[in-house]
Design an enzyme around this catalytic site. Sequence first.
Site, PDB file in Angstrom:
ATOM      1  N   SER A  74       0.855  -1.193   0.000  1.00  0.00           N
ATOM      2  CA  SER A  74       0.000   0.000   0.000  1.00  0.00           C
ATOM      3  C   SER A  74       0.891   1.243   0.000  1.00  0.00           C
ATOM      4  O   SER A  74       2.079   1.153   0.300  1.00  0.00           O
ATOM      5  CB  SER A  74      -0.851  -0.009   1.271  1.00  0.00           C
ATOM      6  OG  SER A  74      -1.481   1.228   1.481  1.00  0.00           O
ATOM      7  N   TYR A 126      -1.987  -0.804  10.783  1.00  0.00           N
ATOM      8  CA  TYR A 126      -2.098  -1.095   9.346  1.00  0.00           C
ATOM      9  C   TYR A 126      -0.809  -0.689   8.626  1.00  0.00           C
ATOM     10  O   TYR A 126      -0.224  -1.489   7.896  1.00  0.00           O
ATOM     11  CB  TYR A 126      -3.304  -0.358   8.751  1.00  0.00           C
ATOM     12  CG  TYR A 126      -3.471  -0.568   7.266  1.00  0.00           C
ATOM     13  CD1 TYR A 126      -3.987  -1.760   6.778  1.00  0.00           C
ATOM     14  CD2 TYR A 126      -3.110   0.426   6.360  1.00  0.00           C
ATOM     15  CE1 TYR A 126      -4.143  -1.962   5.412  1.00  0.00           C
ATOM     16  CE2 TYR A 126      -3.269   0.234   4.994  1.00  0.00           C
ATOM     17  CZ  TYR A 126      -3.780  -0.953   4.515  1.00  0.00           C
ATOM     18  OH  TYR A 126      -3.919  -1.144   3.171  1.00  0.00           O
TER      19      TYR A 126
HETATM   20  N1  NAD Z   1      -8.732   0.085  -0.613  1.00  0.00           N
HETATM   21  C1  NAD Z   1      -7.662   0.831  -0.511  1.00  0.00           C
HETATM   22  O1  NAD Z   1      -7.757   2.065  -0.410  1.00  0.00           O
HETATM   23  C2  NAD Z   1      -6.307   0.197  -0.538  1.00  0.00           C
HETATM   24  C3  NAD Z   1      -5.194   1.014  -0.724  1.00  0.00           C
HETATM   25  C4  NAD Z   1      -3.935   0.431  -0.738  1.00  0.00           C
HETATM   26  C5  NAD Z   1      -3.788  -0.935  -0.581  1.00  0.00           C
HETATM   27  N2  NAD Z   1      -4.889  -1.710  -0.410  1.00  0.00           N
HETATM   28  C6  NAD Z   1      -4.680  -3.160  -0.221  1.00  0.00           C
HETATM   29  O2  NAD Z   1      -5.252  -3.845  -1.318  1.00  0.00           O
HETATM   30  C7  NAD Z   1      -5.646  -5.152  -0.903  1.00  0.00           C
HETATM   31  C8  NAD Z   1      -7.078  -5.402  -1.359  1.00  0.00           C
HETATM   32  O3  NAD Z   1      -7.913  -4.444  -0.784  1.00  0.00           O
HETATM   33  P1  NAD Z   1      -9.319  -4.022  -1.381  1.00  0.00           P
HETATM   34  O4  NAD Z   1      -9.355  -2.535  -1.401  1.00  0.00           O
HETATM   35  O5  NAD Z   1      -9.613  -4.770  -2.602  1.00  0.00           O
HETATM   36  O6  NAD Z   1     -10.261  -4.490  -0.173  1.00  0.00           O
HETATM   37  P2  NAD Z   1     -11.558  -5.419  -0.186  1.00  0.00           P
HETATM   38  O7  NAD Z   1     -12.063  -5.370   1.214  1.00  0.00           O
HETATM   39  O8  NAD Z   1     -12.446  -5.026  -1.289  1.00  0.00           O
HETATM   40  O9  NAD Z   1     -10.979  -6.847  -0.500  1.00  0.00           O
HETATM   41  C9  NAD Z   1     -10.215  -7.571   0.420  1.00  0.00           C
HETATM   42  C10 NAD Z   1     -10.586  -9.032   0.309  1.00  0.00           C
HETATM   43  O10 NAD Z   1      -9.802  -9.776   1.247  1.00  0.00           O
HETATM   44  C11 NAD Z   1     -10.632 -10.705   1.882  1.00  0.00           C
HETATM   45  N3  NAD Z   1     -10.122 -11.083   3.202  1.00  0.00           N
HETATM   46  C12 NAD Z   1     -10.122 -10.363   4.341  1.00  0.00           C
HETATM   47  N4  NAD Z   1      -9.632 -11.075   5.353  1.00  0.00           N
HETATM   48  C13 NAD Z   1      -9.312 -12.293   4.853  1.00  0.00           C
HETATM   49  C14 NAD Z   1      -8.779 -13.470   5.421  1.00  0.00           C
HETATM   50  N5  NAD Z   1      -8.488 -13.556   6.717  1.00  0.00           N
HETATM   51  N6  NAD Z   1      -8.582 -14.528   4.610  1.00  0.00           N
HETATM   52  C15 NAD Z   1      -8.896 -14.459   3.294  1.00  0.00           C
HETATM   53  N7  NAD Z   1      -9.411 -13.387   2.717  1.00  0.00           N
HETATM   54  C16 NAD Z   1      -9.618 -12.304   3.484  1.00  0.00           C
HETATM   55  C17 NAD Z   1     -11.980 -10.019   1.985  1.00  0.00           C
HETATM   56  O11 NAD Z   1     -13.033 -10.961   2.178  1.00  0.00           O
HETATM   57  C18 NAD Z   1     -12.068  -9.283   0.662  1.00  0.00           C
HETATM   58  O12 NAD Z   1     -12.684 -10.057  -0.335  1.00  0.00           O
HETATM   59  C19 NAD Z   1      -5.451  -5.190   0.620  1.00  0.00           C
HETATM   60  O13 NAD Z   1      -4.239  -5.848   0.915  1.00  0.00           O
HETATM   61  C20 NAD Z   1      -5.356  -3.724   0.988  1.00  0.00           C
HETATM   62  O14 NAD Z   1      -4.581  -3.549   2.159  1.00  0.00           O
HETATM   63  C21 NAD Z   1      -6.149  -1.172  -0.399  1.00  0.00           C
END
Ligand code: NAD
Length: 300
Positions: free
Chosen positions: A172, A185
């Site tokens: 991230s 985080y």
């Molecule tokens: N959304 C943002 O602003 C952002 C920014 C930078 C990085 N990220 C990173 O991108 C990645 C994806 O995030 P996103 O925005 O698509 O979020 P999201 O919540 O849409 O998707 C995350 C997915 O991970 C799954 N998950 C959560 N805990 C889990 C577990 N214990 N075992 C298996 N699956 C699990 C959830 O069910 C979900 O489907 C994450 O690692 C997040 O930290 C997100």
Amino acid sequence: MHLLLEIPVFFLVVLYSYLEALVKLFIPVKEKCVSGQIVLITGSGHGFGRATAYEFARCQCKLVLWDINKNGVEETAEECRRLGVTAHAFVVDCSKKEDIYSAAEKVRKEIGDVDILMNNAGVISPTDVLSTEDQAIQKMFEVNILAHYWTAKAFLPTMMKNNHGHIITVASAGGHIVAPFLVAYCSSKFAAVGLHRALTEELSALKKDGVKTSCICPMFINSDFVKNPSSRLMPPLEPEEVASQAMKGILTNESMIFIPRFLKVSVMLDRFLPTRGAKALWKLNKLKFDFTIGYKDKEN
Ligand SMILES: NC(=O)c1ccc[n+]([C@@H]2O[C@H](COP(=O)([O-])OP(=O)(O)OC[C@H]3O[C@@H](n4cnc5c(N)ncnc54)[C@H](O)[C@@H]3O)[C@@H](O)[C@H]2O)c1
Ligand SMILES: *[C@@H]1O[C@H](CO)[C@@H](O)[C@H](O)[C@H]1NC(C)=O
């Protein structure tokens, strides 16, 4: 070689890398073909992971989709099949090492060797550090970083044996720059960036140059992961847009992928500017998202 000779060599290498980067700006790098490869994506039941699964499906990859959310991951698999590829959905809780190891065993036996491993599952808990439940802190470290070790232990040996594969770490912006109310985080994402960088060096030291590594560092994504995100310089992007940019980086073996690209500049400025200057840049950016504050000054 004598140090006095090595110093000019060092400057030549630096100059060469700048020239190479300049040339690459104008000549697009050829993307690698991943058709037919087995791609495993954790957390692919929603958001960025799901959008990336669709990208790999369009490249004719075989998909192995892991998520804790059964409905979500099955929906993703269904859509991938509609795009014309085979897709296997698994319910896996990535915060549990044993869950990961047993699912990995199943994947190896029933589907085959994973070519591309993308550690994407992530959790967040936007609140001040003292009000973050112990459980939540632990969960963030289990899913956002420890899980990356267990999946690597499961799938990296075959990749190293064949000197072929790709490990993708979804970190991230918070793995390079920090924000209040995201202490656990950010520290878990700094760990993910550290894992990616050190693993890259280790694979190179072991001469496993066929095993590629990429780290994806997005700014805000409109996936409901963070509620009501906004940033003046880097507005939130849709998961599909982030996935399409990430894919370009992955297919050209880019090591550190910032999305949007301008994030790289802010990360550099954050390191380079004096503290007051960096703070002023932050102010200018007006970063906002929903969080709670549970901390109160106690009487005694
Ligand atoms: N959304 C943002 O602003 C952002 C920014 C930078 C990085 N990220 C990173 O991108 C990645 C994806 O995030 P996103 O925005 O698509 O979020 P999201 O919540 O849409 O998707 C995350 C997915 O991970 C799954 N998950 C959560 N805990 C889990 C577990 N214990 N075992 C298996 N699956 C699990 C959830 O069910 C979900 O489907 C994450 O690692 C997040 O930290 C997100
Ligand atoms: C990326 O890595 C693969 C596997 O080593 C290689 O075949 C391909 O040529 C590389 N592509 C680029 C653009 O570096």
